[in-house]
Design a protein around this motif. Structure first.
Motif, PDB file in Angstrom:
ATOM      1  N   ARG A  25      -8.149   1.034  -2.330  1.00 16.85           N
ATOM      2  CA  ARG A  25      -7.347   1.160  -1.110  1.00 16.85           C
ATOM      3  C   ARG A  25      -6.531   2.457  -1.129  1.00 16.85           C
ATOM      4  N   GLU A  72      -7.090   3.072   8.732  1.00 21.84           N
ATOM      5  CA  GLU A  72      -6.103   2.499   7.817  1.00 21.84           C
ATOM      6  C   GLU A  72      -4.765   3.226   7.904  1.00 21.84           C
ATOM      7  N   ASP A  94      -7.375  -9.385   2.729  1.00 23.28           N
ATOM      8  CA  ASP A  94      -6.836  -9.415   4.094  1.00 23.28           C
ATOM      9  C   ASP A  94      -7.205 -10.718   4.803  1.00 23.28           C
ATOM     10  N   SER A 119      -4.668 -13.798   6.023  1.00 23.87           N
ATOM     11  CA  SER A 119      -4.679 -14.250   7.415  1.00 23.87           C
ATOM     12  C   SER A 119      -4.932 -15.745   7.519  1.00 23.87           C
ATOM     13  N   ASN A 162      -0.127 -10.109   0.807  1.00 20.24           N
ATOM     14  CA  ASN A 162       0.216  -8.879   1.520  1.00 20.24           C
ATOM     15  C   ASN A 162       1.088  -7.960   0.679  1.00 20.24           C
ATOM     16  N   ILE A 166      -1.150  -6.123  -1.642  1.00 18.80           N
ATOM     17  CA  ILE A 166      -1.898  -5.081  -0.934  1.00 18.80           C
ATOM     18  C   ILE A 166      -1.019  -3.847  -0.745  1.00 18.80           C
ATOM     19  N   ASN A 186       2.126 -12.534   9.909  1.00 19.54           N
ATOM     20  CA  ASN A 186       1.257 -11.754   9.035  1.00 19.54           C
ATOM     21  C   ASN A 186       1.468 -10.258   9.273  1.00 19.54           C
ATOM     22  N   SER A 216       1.629  -6.294   8.487  1.00 15.42           N
ATOM     23  CA  SER A 216       0.693  -5.448   7.756  1.00 15.42           C
ATOM     24  C   SER A 216       1.375  -4.787   6.566  1.00 15.42           C
ATOM     25  N   LYS A 217       0.552  -4.080   5.789  1.00 11.21           N
ATOM     26  CA  LYS A 217       1.017  -3.383   4.599  1.00 11.21           C
ATOM     27  C   LYS A 217       2.088  -2.338   4.912  1.00 11.21           C
TER      28      LYS A 217
END
Length: 670
Positions: free
Chosen positions: A188, A220, A343, A347, A376, A379, A542, A544-545
């Protein structure tokens, strides 16, 4: 030739030696990876050979090779013996001897290294490959293989070094570039992927796979329009590929190109009417556009084609606000027992948590919220995205003098803009989408969602201010103001004749003084919701990063502290007209009164549609996209009451920061 020597004793061949070495009692054997086993009494076992035994076998091998130089079987059988030792240094020793004396053994050794890699005997594979690298220093393929082993051993930097070596030996090698991108994706490391794809394209501009990797990396980084532009090269190479049309459609949704998205997804379904990915993509598009029944229909079609499709269950849970059937819930639970992309697992955890919350299983719901946030958090950590509260507080302390100077900053004449910005700021999940919906129901207001134009401007400003005096910073602002104003407006959607355009990026609460300087005509609305309710709403969504604070109760509480402290400064520096506070609880309990007040502050005439924002057909991409399609109600308030016994870390953090639990204001105002 007879296998019996003239002395009458049987001559020991490499084949006979292998059989004799392996044919020991079971008690002297140990269990090892499946591909290396012999069948003994219905169980799989493997011999562990000593270096002494292997030396004896090697001696026999060399004797046979001297007798029959053109025969490769003795070498092949000896190489096979190396899998029966559990010591990497022994493998290194014999690999070196073999390559020095019999370079033709390289193929058999490479095959053994591959077998070791497949069976996770990674140090043993590396032992062979390192010797091969020394024996064949110009072969870039060996370097790539070594890089793969390092990556599998979680030695990312070593893998990158090996790829660098391979690239020097074979510049512009497609194999090197391809694996480098794969490696970056596995880790990643999107910047590495983007840089590698750009290097690849500079060497061979028409390489479709390179454009594909570049588009993924840009996505991304949330550079959605650039991702679409890159993927056009992929689609141009095969515009009748259903999967490629789906990807392009999903990218277009993220880039807010909704008409184009529908065109590509529709074509994907024409090419492959049973494509569950295309059905899901169409469901997602219609959810954003507020066509919730159509969205649900396509989601259910996707599940009928692929009953174990994780994202479809996540979508269905969102569309039905957690109302999953028993069968659907069982499917989600079953999926969570299987290997999943991180991911997708996160979720599903949130989807199952929402279902448990809806049916009153609050303890289990909280457990799944925790699981999703933990994934998360990992991540974000893996991608080097960290929550740095100390830096935020330090920046705030340094910037307070600049903030105060901004209030006395007179920008003078500013060029007109196509539409006057309305900035809605606050904590995430504090009601920014609701407030935007109320205002964008007005005929003169365009709701543009969470725009990305102001955060990079603020970052540039803070970066300069942190290293210069207040006076120098104000001079810097004077030279940059017009450029920043132009850049920001260039990145906003076409206002299409509307007088105002809304930017509801909540994080802009940091930049209120800068916004006021760049856009003196702008309206800035600050919506505030009780802190525990706000923070828990963040925890149960949820995120995001790119929101690394959102996955831990204490981090969320600390972020709330920075927000409260920052907004306290702004409310002390600006009057109500320049920085308007709106209480979420008052807004939903007195909708008409507050809506009229807000419309008036913006200098607009009253329109009754502002009381029915749920009827708007504007696109909404935030987590509230389903909730705001329903009439405004107090039923969505007070969710945290069911979880208070689980939220003590959050409450403790807020109280330690002197945050009033009811109002969200700081209580230790000097």
């Amino acid at each position: 030739m007879s296998a019996v020597a003239k002395t009458g004793q049987p001559r020991i061949t490499i084949f006979g030696l292998i059989d004799s070495l392996i044919a020991r009692p079971i008690s002297s054997q140990v269990s090892l990876p499946v591909s290396n086993f012999r069948r003994v009494e219905t169980r799989w076992y493997m011999k562990v050979l000593s270096k002494k035994e292997l030396l004896s076998a090697y001696s026999t091998c060399t004797t046979e090779m001297q007798k029959s130089p053109g025969v490769s079987m003795p070498l092949q059988r000896f190489v096979e013996l190396l899998q029966y030792t559990d010591k990497s240094d022994v493998i290194t020793y014999f690999t070196s001897r073999l390559l020095n004396k019999y370079p033709q053994s390289a193929n058999q050794l490479h095959a053994l290294a591959s077998r070791f890699s497949q069976n996770r005997r990674l140090p043993d594979s590396l032992a062979i490959l390192s010797e091969m690298q020394r024996a064949f220093p110009d072969d870039a393929r060996i370097d790539i293989f070594i890089a793969r082993i390092h990556l599998a051993m979680d030695r990312y930097e070593n893998a990158k070094i090996q790829l660098g070596i391979a690239n020097k030996k074979s510049p512009a090698s497609e194999d090197v570039f391809d694996f480098a991108c794969q490696m970056g994706i596995a880790r990643r490391d999107w910047r590495y992927v983007l840089e590698t794809a750009d290097l690849w394209l500079s060497a061979t501009p028409d390489t479709v796979k390179a454009w594909q990797y570049k588009s993924q990396a840009l996505f991304e980084f949330t550079r959605f329009k650039d991702a679409v532009a890159a993927y056009r090269h992929v689609l141009a190479s095969d515009n009748n590929n259903s999967s490629a049309c789906v990807v392009m459609g999903r990218l277009c949704v993220s880039a807010e190109k909704y008409d184009e998205a529908e065109k590509h997804i529709s074509k994907a379904l024409e090419l492959d009417p049973k494509s569950h990915n295309a059905m899901y993509a169409m469901s997602n598009l219609y959810k954003v556009l507020g066509k919730l029944e159509l969205s649900k229909e396509y989601c259910q079609q996707a599940l009928s084609q692929k009953p174990d499709f994780p994202l479809a269950y996540v979508q269905l849970s969102a569309l039905q606000q957690g109302a999953l059937s028993e069968e659907q819930t069982a499917s989600v639970r079953k999926l969570l027992t299987q290997a999943l992309h991180p991911d997708h697992r996160a979720s599903l955890e949130f989807a199952l948590a929402d279902h448990c919350d809806r049916v009153g299983q609050y303890a289990e719901a909280f457990k799944h919220y925790e699981h999703g946030n933990l994934i998360n958090s990992k991540i974000s950590e893996q991608e080097g995205i960290k929550f740095e509260p100390q830096k935020m507080f330090a920046d705030l302390d340094r910037m307070e003098g600049v903030f105060r100077a901004l209030t006395n900053d007179a920008p003078g004449h500013v060029p007109p803009v196509p539409a006057i910005p309305i900035f809605i700021v606050g904590m995430p999940r504090s009601g920014t989408t609701l407030l935007e919906s109320i205002l964008s129901a007005h005929s003169q207001v365009l709701g543009a969602g969470e725009l990305r134009g102001m955060p990079p401007i603020y970052t540039d400003f803070v970066s300069y201010a942190s290293e210069h005096t207040v006076s120098d910073t104000m001079t810097f602002l004077a030279t940059k103001r017009a450029k920043w104003r132009e850049e920001y407006m260039a990145a906003t959607p076409d206002p299409a004749g509307h007088q105002f355009i809304i930017d509801k990026q909540p994080i802009n609460f940091q930049a209120v003084g800068l916004v006021r300087s760049i856009f003196p005509e702008a309206k800035i609305l600050h919506i505030r919701r009780p802190p525990v309710e706000t923070c828990f709403s963040i925890f149960r969504h949820n995120f995001s990063k790119f929101w690394p604070f959102a996955h831990d109760q204490r981090d969320i509480g600390t972020f709330y502290h920075t927000y409260a402290k920052t907004c306290q400064i702004w409310h002390g520096l600006f009057d109500e007209q320049d920085f308007t506070a709106i209480e979420y609880a008052t807004l939903i309990s007195d909708l008409e009164g507050q809506a009229r007040r807000i419309v008036n502050i913006c200098g607009l005439d009253w329109e009754g549609d502002c009381l029915q924002p749920h009827l708007s057909d504007r696109p909404i991409t935030t987590p509230s996209s389903v909730q705001v399609r329903t009439p405004i109600s107090v039923k969505f308030s007070g969710r945290s009451d069911h979880y208070l016994k689980h939220l003590q870390p959050l409450v403790d953090t807020l109280q330690a920061a002197s945050i009033d639990i009811e109002t969200g204001r700081l209580t230790n105002i000097p």
